[in-house]
Design an enzyme around this catalytic site. Sequence first.
Site, PDB file in Angstrom:
ATOM      1  N   CYS A  88      -1.364   7.504  -5.820  1.00 26.28           N
ATOM      2  CA  CYS A  88      -0.362   7.046  -5.641  1.00 26.28           C
ATOM      3  C   CYS A  88      -0.018   5.948  -6.376  1.00 26.28           C
ATOM      4  O   CYS A  88      -0.867   4.817  -6.545  1.00 26.28           O
ATOM      5  CB  CYS A  88       0.023   6.894  -4.085  1.00 26.28           C
TER       6      CYS A  88
ATOM      7  N   TYR B 135       0.950  -1.184  -0.064  1.00 26.46           N
ATOM      8  CA  TYR B 135      -0.063   0.055   0.058  1.00 26.46           C
ATOM      9  C   TYR B 135       0.715   1.149  -0.173  1.00 26.46           C
ATOM     10  O   TYR B 135       2.044   1.106   0.307  1.00 26.46           O
ATOM     11  CB  TYR B 135      -0.897  -0.049   1.229  1.00 26.46           C
ATOM     12  N   CYS B 136       0.322   2.395  -0.407  1.00 25.18           N
ATOM     13  CA  CYS B 136       1.085   3.522  -0.287  1.00 25.18           C
ATOM     14  C   CYS B 136       0.063   4.853   0.212  1.00 25.18           C
ATOM     15  O   CYS B 136      -0.608   4.706   1.225  1.00 25.18           O
ATOM     16  CB  CYS B 136       1.850   3.759  -1.674  1.00 25.18           C
ATOM     17  N   ARG B 137       0.014   5.898  -0.495  1.00 21.63           N
ATOM     18  CA  ARG B 137      -0.403   7.152  -0.138  1.00 21.63           C
ATOM     19  C   ARG B 137      -2.087   7.296  -0.258  1.00 21.63           C
ATOM     20  O   ARG B 137      -2.704   7.973   0.273  1.00 21.63           O
ATOM     21  CB  ARG B 137       0.230   8.376  -0.915  1.00 21.63           C
TER      22      ARG B 137
ATOM     23  N   LEU C  39      -2.963   4.441   3.404  1.00 25.09           N
ATOM     24  CA  LEU C  39      -2.913   4.618   4.560  1.00 25.09           C
ATOM     25  C   LEU C  39      -3.987   5.689   4.777  1.00 25.09           C
ATOM     26  O   LEU C  39      -4.635   5.623   5.981  1.00 25.09           O
ATOM     27  CB  LEU C  39      -1.531   5.354   5.077  1.00 25.09           C
TER      28      LEU C  39
END
Length: 223
Positions: free
Chosen positions: A182, A176-178, A206
Amino acid sequence: MSISPKMALLEEYALVARALSAPARLSLLEQLAQGERGVDTLAEKTGLTVANCSQHLQQLRRSGLVTSRRDGKAVIYRLTDAKTLELMDLLRIVAERNLAQVEHILRGLSDGEEAPEPVSRADLATRIADGAVTILDVRPADEFAAGHIPGALNTTLAELEWILPTLDPTIEIVAYCRGPYCIYAHQAVAILRKQGLNARRMDGGLPEWREDGRAVLTKATPE
């Protein structure tokens, strides 16, 4: 000449739409979805000059998408509320469904292959509780330190190959990222799958995980 109430309302709605019309402002919203930031930090993160960054932030503030507070001489910005995050995601969904170029770009992140279905946040939470998943947070270290999913390992795309030997090939990996805009998680999944690992990305990032009311740890919080 006065305008009708309806046209007055449409003018205000259009103000929000215009605020979303610049890639730089979408990039700023992505950063603010991680947490509140000062202008200098936002400029550094987005590659904008401080002056240009400030101008874009004023546009976002006038549209009601962000708000600000003073901390000494610094001005600190944040998203006004969770609806801004929802609007960002809706913009992504509409573009992915209706713009062929968006699909082309996303396929390019996986070398032309169709990416696997993302893992829902609810499903990931269940699998975390069962200890049946490896979670990778592929955001920069400072963003990871400010808040991350419990049990997640932090790595950048550049460092991903270094941790490959430590990953259990029998357990699915979820990256996962932003959030809505993202692409780090897409790229990480493509790299991992090319190495023969079972990898998918989490639906959302997140900010969405936090907005669901799920646990988020900081580097100062014990795991």
